[in-house]
Motif scaffolding. Structure first.
Motif, PDB file in Angstrom:
ATOM      1  N   GLY A   1       2.100   9.705  -6.076  1.00  0.00           N
ATOM      2  CA  GLY A   1       0.996  10.048  -6.952  1.00  0.00           C
ATOM      3  C   GLY A   1       1.344   9.508  -8.324  1.00  0.00           C
ATOM      4  O   GLY A   1       2.514   9.490  -8.720  1.00  0.00           O
ATOM      5  N   VAL A   2       0.330   9.049  -9.035  1.00  0.00           N
ATOM      6  CA  VAL A   2       0.575   8.437 -10.329  1.00  0.00           C
ATOM      7  C   VAL A   2      -0.573   8.770 -11.266  1.00  0.00           C
ATOM      8  O   VAL A   2      -1.723   8.919 -10.821  1.00  0.00           O
ATOM      9  CB  VAL A   2       0.772   6.903 -10.164  1.00  0.00           C
ATOM     10  CG1 VAL A   2      -0.460   6.229  -9.665  1.00  0.00           C
ATOM     11  CG2 VAL A   2       1.286   6.249 -11.411  1.00  0.00           C
ATOM     12  N   GLY A   3      -0.251   8.921 -12.545  1.00  0.00           N
ATOM     13  CA  GLY A   3      -1.285   9.149 -13.539  1.00  0.00           C
ATOM     14  C   GLY A   3      -2.276   7.991 -13.522  1.00  0.00           C
ATOM     15  O   GLY A   3      -1.880   6.829 -13.446  1.00  0.00           O
ATOM     16  N   PHE A   4      -3.567   8.333 -13.568  1.00  0.00           N
ATOM     17  CA  PHE A   4      -4.612   7.324 -13.427  1.00  0.00           C
ATOM     18  C   PHE A   4      -5.882   7.893 -14.043  1.00  0.00           C
ATOM     19  O   PHE A   4      -6.170   9.077 -13.869  1.00  0.00           O
ATOM     20  CB  PHE A   4      -4.831   7.040 -11.926  1.00  0.00           C
ATOM     21  CG  PHE A   4      -5.632   5.816 -11.622  1.00  0.00           C
ATOM     22  CD1 PHE A   4      -5.013   4.581 -11.544  1.00  0.00           C
ATOM     23  CD2 PHE A   4      -6.999   5.893 -11.403  1.00  0.00           C
ATOM     24  CE1 PHE A   4      -5.742   3.434 -11.241  1.00  0.00           C
ATOM     25  CE2 PHE A   4      -7.740   4.761 -11.101  1.00  0.00           C
ATOM     26  CZ  PHE A   4      -7.101   3.527 -11.025  1.00  0.00           C
ATOM     27  N   PRO A   5      -6.656   7.086 -14.748  1.00  0.00           N
ATOM     28  CA  PRO A   5      -7.877   7.616 -15.360  1.00  0.00           C
ATOM     29  C   PRO A   5      -8.816   8.234 -14.320  1.00  0.00           C
ATOM     30  O   PRO A   5      -9.212   7.572 -13.361  1.00  0.00           O
ATOM     31  CB  PRO A   5      -8.513   6.382 -16.020  1.00  0.00           C
ATOM     32  CG  PRO A   5      -7.387   5.425 -16.210  1.00  0.00           C
ATOM     33  CD  PRO A   5      -6.451   5.671 -15.068  1.00  0.00           C
ATOM     34  N   LYS A   6      -9.141   9.486 -14.525  1.00  0.00           N
ATOM     35  CA  LYS A   6      -9.982  10.209 -13.568  1.00  0.00           C
ATOM     36  C   LYS A   6     -11.332   9.530 -13.374  1.00  0.00           C
ATOM     37  O   LYS A   6     -11.850   9.465 -12.259  1.00  0.00           O
ATOM     38  CB  LYS A   6     -10.177  11.648 -14.053  1.00  0.00           C
ATOM     39  CG  LYS A   6     -10.798  12.541 -13.042  1.00  0.00           C
ATOM     40  CD  LYS A   6     -10.980  14.005 -13.393  1.00  0.00           C
ATOM     41  CE  LYS A   6     -10.525  14.510 -14.690  1.00  0.00           C
ATOM     42  NZ  LYS A   6     -10.822  15.934 -14.899  1.00  0.00           N
ATOM     43  N   GLU A   7     -11.892   8.981 -14.449  1.00  0.00           N
ATOM     44  CA  GLU A   7     -13.209   8.351 -14.367  1.00  0.00           C
ATOM     45  C   GLU A   7     -13.182   7.040 -13.580  1.00  0.00           C
ATOM     46  O   GLU A   7     -14.225   6.547 -13.163  1.00  0.00           O
ATOM     47  CB  GLU A   7     -13.800   8.130 -15.764  1.00  0.00           C
ATOM     48  CG  GLU A   7     -12.965   7.275 -16.681  1.00  0.00           C
ATOM     49  CD  GLU A   7     -11.839   8.009 -17.407  1.00  0.00           C
ATOM     50  OE1 GLU A   7     -11.132   7.346 -18.179  1.00  0.00           O
ATOM     51  OE2 GLU A   7     -11.649   9.221 -17.200  1.00  0.00           O
ATOM     52  N   GLU A   8     -12.007   6.479 -13.340  1.00  0.00           N
ATOM     53  CA  GLU A   8     -11.884   5.233 -12.574  1.00  0.00           C
ATOM     54  C   GLU A   8     -11.396   5.459 -11.139  1.00  0.00           C
ATOM     55  O   GLU A   8     -11.363   4.536 -10.333  1.00  0.00           O
ATOM     56  CB  GLU A   8     -10.920   4.277 -13.288  1.00  0.00           C
ATOM     57  CG  GLU A   8     -11.407   3.824 -14.653  1.00  0.00           C
ATOM     58  CD  GLU A   8     -10.385   2.979 -15.385  1.00  0.00           C
ATOM     59  OE1 GLU A   8      -9.478   2.412 -14.731  1.00  0.00           O
ATOM     60  OE2 GLU A   8     -10.490   2.887 -16.614  1.00  0.00           O
ATOM     61  N   ARG A   9     -11.010   6.685 -10.830  1.00  0.00           N
ATOM     62  CA  ARG A   9     -10.405   6.991  -9.534  1.00  0.00           C
ATOM     63  C   ARG A   9     -11.322   6.667  -8.357  1.00  0.00           C
ATOM     64  O   ARG A   9     -10.911   5.988  -7.413  1.00  0.00           O
ATOM     65  CB  ARG A   9      -9.972   8.455  -9.498  1.00  0.00           C
ATOM     66  CG  ARG A   9      -9.323   8.860  -8.189  1.00  0.00           C
ATOM     67  CD  ARG A   9      -8.745  10.246  -8.207  1.00  0.00           C
ATOM     68  NE  ARG A   9      -9.699  11.226  -8.678  1.00  0.00           N
ATOM     69  CZ  ARG A   9      -9.359  12.350  -9.302  1.00  0.00           C
ATOM     70  NH1 ARG A   9      -8.102  12.627  -9.548  1.00  0.00           N
ATOM     71  NH2 ARG A   9     -10.278  13.204  -9.684  1.00  0.00           N
TER      72      ARG A   9
ATOM     73  N   ILE B   1      -3.990   9.748  -9.018  1.00  0.00           N
ATOM     74  CA  ILE B   1      -4.417   9.056  -7.807  1.00  0.00           C
ATOM     75  C   ILE B   1      -3.183   8.903  -6.918  1.00  0.00           C
ATOM     76  O   ILE B   1      -2.052   8.872  -7.410  1.00  0.00           O
ATOM     77  CB  ILE B   1      -5.066   7.683  -8.118  1.00  0.00           C
ATOM     78  CG1 ILE B   1      -5.873   7.164  -6.916  1.00  0.00           C
ATOM     79  CG2 ILE B   1      -4.026   6.673  -8.578  1.00  0.00           C
ATOM     80  CD1 ILE B   1      -6.792   6.003  -7.271  1.00  0.00           C
ATOM     81  N   GLN B   2      -3.400   8.814  -5.624  1.00  0.00           N
ATOM     82  CA  GLN B   2      -2.316   8.599  -4.666  1.00  0.00           C
ATOM     83  C   GLN B   2      -2.316   7.134  -4.240  1.00  0.00           C
ATOM     84  O   GLN B   2      -3.379   6.521  -4.117  1.00  0.00           O
ATOM     85  CB  GLN B   2      -2.503   9.488  -3.441  1.00  0.00           C
ATOM     86  CG  GLN B   2      -2.453  10.976  -3.721  1.00  0.00           C
ATOM     87  CD  GLN B   2      -1.073  11.446  -4.110  1.00  0.00           C
ATOM     88  OE1 GLN B   2      -0.878  11.899  -5.210  1.00  0.00           O
ATOM     89  NE2 GLN B   2      -0.126  11.338  -3.215  1.00  0.00           N
ATOM     90  N   VAL B   3      -1.118   6.605  -3.973  1.00  0.00           N
ATOM     91  CA  VAL B   3      -0.954   5.201  -3.620  1.00  0.00           C
ATOM     92  C   VAL B   3      -0.043   5.082  -2.402  1.00  0.00           C
ATOM     93  O   VAL B   3       1.030   5.681  -2.373  1.00  0.00           O
ATOM     94  CB  VAL B   3      -0.324   4.404  -4.793  1.00  0.00           C
ATOM     95  CG1 VAL B   3      -0.236   2.936  -4.460  1.00  0.00           C
ATOM     96  CG2 VAL B   3      -1.075   4.639  -6.096  1.00  0.00           C
ATOM     97  N   HIS B   4      -0.476   4.308  -1.397  1.00  0.00           N
ATOM     98  CA  HIS B   4       0.383   3.997  -0.250  1.00  0.00           C
ATOM     99  C   HIS B   4       1.392   2.937  -0.702  1.00  0.00           C
ATOM    100  O   HIS B   4       0.997   1.854  -1.141  1.00  0.00           O
ATOM    101  CB  HIS B   4      -0.441   3.444   0.923  1.00  0.00           C
ATOM    102  CG  HIS B   4      -1.368   4.436   1.533  1.00  0.00           C
ATOM    103  ND1 HIS B   4      -0.928   5.479   2.298  1.00  0.00           N
ATOM    104  CD2 HIS B   4      -2.720   4.546   1.467  1.00  0.00           C
ATOM    105  CE1 HIS B   4      -1.966   6.184   2.700  1.00  0.00           C
ATOM    106  NE2 HIS B   4      -3.068   5.645   2.197  1.00  0.00           N
TER     107      HIS B   4
END
Length: 116
Positions: free
Chosen positions: A46-54, A78-81
């Motif tokens: 999981g990584v910090g990511f702009p909520k409006e772009e998720r 957001i989560q990333v594989h």
């Protein structure tokens, strides 16, 4: 596929960043703010990511990105594989997440002396 060693290399030297172990999860913080958390199986993060772009990111690349657990959806996260990204994209995600947690001056000083 990137792994934990790649993640540690991407976070190494970031001002104010440090690693902690919380309930079998390796997390990277600035102060008390978590900007990256590795899943216990080390297959995703999981990584910090702009909520409006998720939503747009997940819709554009569903094999790479996925939603956080419902209780974390209120956060900028957001989560990333990990098998879907390379070290260059990892570095970009880490830097973007880290920049969300540090003062703009700290980020600007670091980025002025380091390659993105």
């Amino acid at each position: 596929m990137v792994d934990l060693a790649d993640i540690r290399a991407a976070t190494e030297g970031l001002p104010r960043s440090y690693e902690v172990l919380v309930r079998d999860r390796i997390k990277f913080r600035v102060g008390q703010i978590v900007y990256l958390a590795v899943a216990p199986d080390e297959l995703s993060m999981g990584v910090g990511f702009p909520k409006e772009e998720r939503d747009a990111a997940i819709a554009a690349e569903p094999d790479k990105f996925f939603r956080p657990i419902p209780s974390d959806e209120r956060f900028r996260w957001i989560q990333v594989h990990l098998d879907a990204i390379d070290t260059t994209e990892l570095r970009e995600l880490v830097l973007d997440a880290w920049q969300m947690c540090v003062p703009k001056k700290v980020a600007a000083e670091y980025l002025a002396t380091h390659e993105r």
